[in-house]
Scaffold this active site. Structure first.
Site, PDB file in Angstrom:
ATOM      1  CG  ASN A 183      41.099  46.796  30.686  1.00 40.62           C
ATOM      2  OD1 ASN A 183      42.186  46.923  31.219  1.00 40.62           O
ATOM      3  ND2 ASN A 183      40.939  46.769  29.361  1.00 40.62           N
ATOM      4  CD  GLU A 184      37.153  41.086  34.317  1.00 40.34           C
ATOM      5  OE1 GLU A 184      36.048  41.471  34.751  1.00 40.34           O
ATOM      6  OE2 GLU A 184      37.251  40.330  33.344  1.00 40.34           O
ATOM      7  N   PRO A 185      36.581  45.268  36.875  1.00 39.42           N
ATOM      8  CG  PRO A 185      34.411  45.054  37.724  1.00 39.42           C
ATOM      9  CD  PRO A 185      35.406  44.370  36.838  1.00 39.42           C
TER      10      PRO A 185
END
Length: 663
Positions: A183-185
């Site tokens: 879950n990336e920024p």
């Protein structure tokens, strides 16, 4: 033989009550800035054991009740110590995983059926192949799914988790940009399992965890934030100072999509488990005076006054009683009687760290100098993990030592051959082949044959493919030549240049072999030959590839063996730690700071530029776009500016060192 002494380097001895409070009241007081329950352990092994205790208890309780235990598992390197501890308990028949269901937290996408980049394969290698979990109880997203079927696969994955009763415990690492799973920024609080584009920084970390140079696929199928938060219990782990910044932002910062891990603040049973190095930026560790009463040491006072100066934009000698009182430092007024007394004490302490004589000034009063005056001249060994770390980290100091007539030896611990681009090999092979035809013997079949074979190999080389021994040898020779050129530029005799080629490095991959006694004995042989009065080693243990730590461990282990055998030369030897392109020492820890003039800084840059293969074409510049000489100059100028801002002498640049005290 002690092969991990670097793990015991504690520059600021943190009082135990700051990381292991004895009462709930004390814990409440020192953790007032923390928004997720956080447990800090002095050693990685203790933290991993703590998590394993909790997981084992939950698995056993479920088994005794005849229930399945559902685990969500990640594959980050920070989870390896936990998995090792769980495997150990299984092998000792203390724990069974026969009632466990495993859900893999993410999988790379897209993948071919033969892809070597598979998160579930990595999880098998780390844990699943070593325990008795049933194959039918292991679930993972499928990275080979056609793109038009991914959405349906994600829906079914979520449904499968619900059908199994939901996740009991999820175990995660954290990336340098705050990502959990992948879950990336920008990931939202309500996201469920989905296809996600992997950030470039995350892909670099994943490439290192696989130990090859093969690019990680651009996407992943990942559990979403909502999926993770649906778990009944969450553990987030991180080890080492490279994770200190992101841990502070996650635990003490605001909830933000830019730091997905911060969403754990909304969970009622999330736990962060870290070591002291990863906790280094938490308020209770770095600024304890803001949360509790302190036992004031010289280093802690230095840290507090530096913080106060930076906060108020004042030099040390301009701080007032009012400044102390309004910023939580009134204890220091009681201790010293006035701001002036405290100011002058710390000003003098910092002033005494500055020296233009890193080897000691001969025939001078060395009472307040970092290095002793005698013996003079000194024998000095600078240990450089790669063939350019010496000039990047302490090129100005090396030059000063040579100019002041010390006998300087450079010991390059590894070949650095995996950090040379293929185009460099092609360039040198063209030269060798041309030289052979013009000046030696154009009929020499050996060189012609090798030239052809290497050209064919490089032309057909696949992403991530390990270089042949011949190619690695040529790359090592390129780096040796550059190192010799830089040493000659710094007026170091080539007889004093040593290439140790420690065996642990020669895997041909990012992932190195274990460091062993063979590595240590090579280092020890050089120490016994030179019998130095000064040793310089790499102290930037946050080096993202881990080579610096292993190289330093080899030196410290060799010193420990010499100490055990009563080597007399050690009685007159000091060990100094430098930092390189990745970070600088905190000012409260600096014990020797060597200033550089503009001309000396330019000479340092020129020495770094001799390593031409490490400029734009180097494979491992990392996510920092600056070249190594730019990083070094920025870091050295920043150190000088900090001293200037505190009201001390103003220099163009400075190189900082911390003394290592042998245990």
């Amino acid at each position: 033989m002690k092969l991990s002494l670097s793990s015991q380097i504690v520059l600021n001895k943190v009082p135990e009550e700051f990381y292991r409070p004895s009462t709930a009241v004390e814990r409440s007081e020192i953790t007032r800035c923390e928004k997720i329950p956080t447990d800090i352990f002095p050693k990685v092994e203790e933290g991993a054991c703590n998590i394993a205790d909790e997981i084992a208890k939950i698995i056993s309780n479920h088994a005794s009740e005849g229930r399945k235990c559902v685990l969500g598992l990640g594959t980050g390197k920070s989870l390896v110590p936990v998995y090792d501890e769980l495997i150990s308990r299984y092998e000792k028949h203390e724990l069974s995983f026969s009632n466990v269901i495993v859900f893999n937290s993410y999988e790379y996408f897209p993948q071919s059926a033969k892809s070597s980049h598979s998160a579930i394969a990595q999880l098998h290698d780390m844990l699943l192949d070593h325990i008795d979990v049933k194959p039918e109880n292991i679930f993972s997203p499928d990275g080979t799914t056609p793109q038009d079927k991914v959405l349906e696969q994600c829906r079914l994955y979520e449904e499968n988790i619900r059908n199994c009763g939901g996740i009991d415990v999820i175990l995660l690492g954290i990336g340098r940009i705050g990502n959990i799973a992948t879950n990336e920024p920008g990931s939202g609080l309500t996201t469920t399992s989905r296809l996600m584009l992997i950030d470039a920084t995350s892909r670099e970390e994943m490439t290192m965890s696989f130990g090859t140079q093969e690019p990680v696929p651009p996407c992943s199928i990942t559990m979403g934030i909502a999926t993770i938060l649906s778990a009944r219990k969450i553990f987030l782990t991180a080890w080492g100072e490279e994770k200190a910044d992101i841990i502070q932002q996650t635990v003490e910062g605001s909830i933000a999509e830019s730091i997905p891990a911060s969403f754990l603040q909304t969970h009622n049973d999330a736990h962060v488990v870290i070591d002291l190095a990863a906790a280094a930026k938490l308020t209770r560790i770095v600024h304890p005076w803001l949360v509790t009463n302190c036992k004031w040491t010289d280093k802690l006072i230095r840290a507090a006054l530096t913080w106060l100066c930076q906060k108020l934009h004042k030099p040390i000698l301009k701080l007032t009683n009012k400044d102390y009182n309004e910023n939580g430092l009134s204890e220091l007024l009681a201790l010293y009687g006035s701001a002036y007394n405290a100011n002058i004490k710390i000003f003098n302490d910092l002033q005494h760290t500055i020296t233009g004589w890193p080897g000691g000034k001969p025939d001078a009063d060395d009472t307040s100098r970092p290095e002793r005056a005698n013996p003079y001249p000194k024998k000095v060994i600078v240990f450089s993990p790669h063939p350019d770390d010496d000039v990047i980290s302490m090129g100005g100091t090396i030059r000063r030592l040579v100019q002041q007539n010390h006998e300087v030896h450079l010991a390059y611990e590894t070949s650095g051959n995996i950090a040379v681009g293929d185009e460099e090999v092609t360039r040198f092979m063209h030269f060798i082949n041309g030289f052979n035809q013009l000046f030696i013997n154009s009929e020499d079949a050996t060189i012609t044959k090798m030239y052809k074979e290497i050209k064919e190999f490089l032309a057909n080389k696949k992403d991530g493919e390990i270089d042949t021994v011949e190619v690695r040898t040529i790359k090592g020779l390129i780096r040796r030549g550059e190192a010799r050129t830089a040493c000659t530029f710094n007026h170091i005799p080539l007889d004093n240049v040593h290439f140790l080629d420690l065996p642990f490095y020669e895997s041909g991959k990012i992932e190195k072999l274990p460091m062993t006694e063979k590595d240590v004995e090579i280092v020890r042989a050089l120490l016994k030959e030179v019998k130095p009065h000064q040793i310089y080693v790499a102290g930037d243990l946050a080096d993202p590839h881990g080579t610096h730590r292993k190289c330093t461990d080899a030196v410290l282990a060799a010193l420990d063996l010499e100490k055990e055998e009563g080597a007399e030369w050690l009685n007159d030897c000091r060990v100094w730690m430098y930092r390189g392109a990745w970070a600088e020492w905190e000012i409260e820890n600096i014990e020797m700071c060597v200033p550089m003039s503009p001309e000396e800084l330019r000479a340092k840059r020129n020495a770094i530029l001799k390593h031409s293969s490490q400029m734009e074409s180097a494979p491992f510049l990392g996510n920092d776009e600056r070249l190594f000489w730019q990083r070094a100059e920025d870091r050295n100028r920043a150190t000088a500016k900090l001293y200037d801002d505190l009201g001390l002498a103003c220099y163009e640049a400075m190189e900082a060192f911390v003394e290592y005290k042998m245990l």
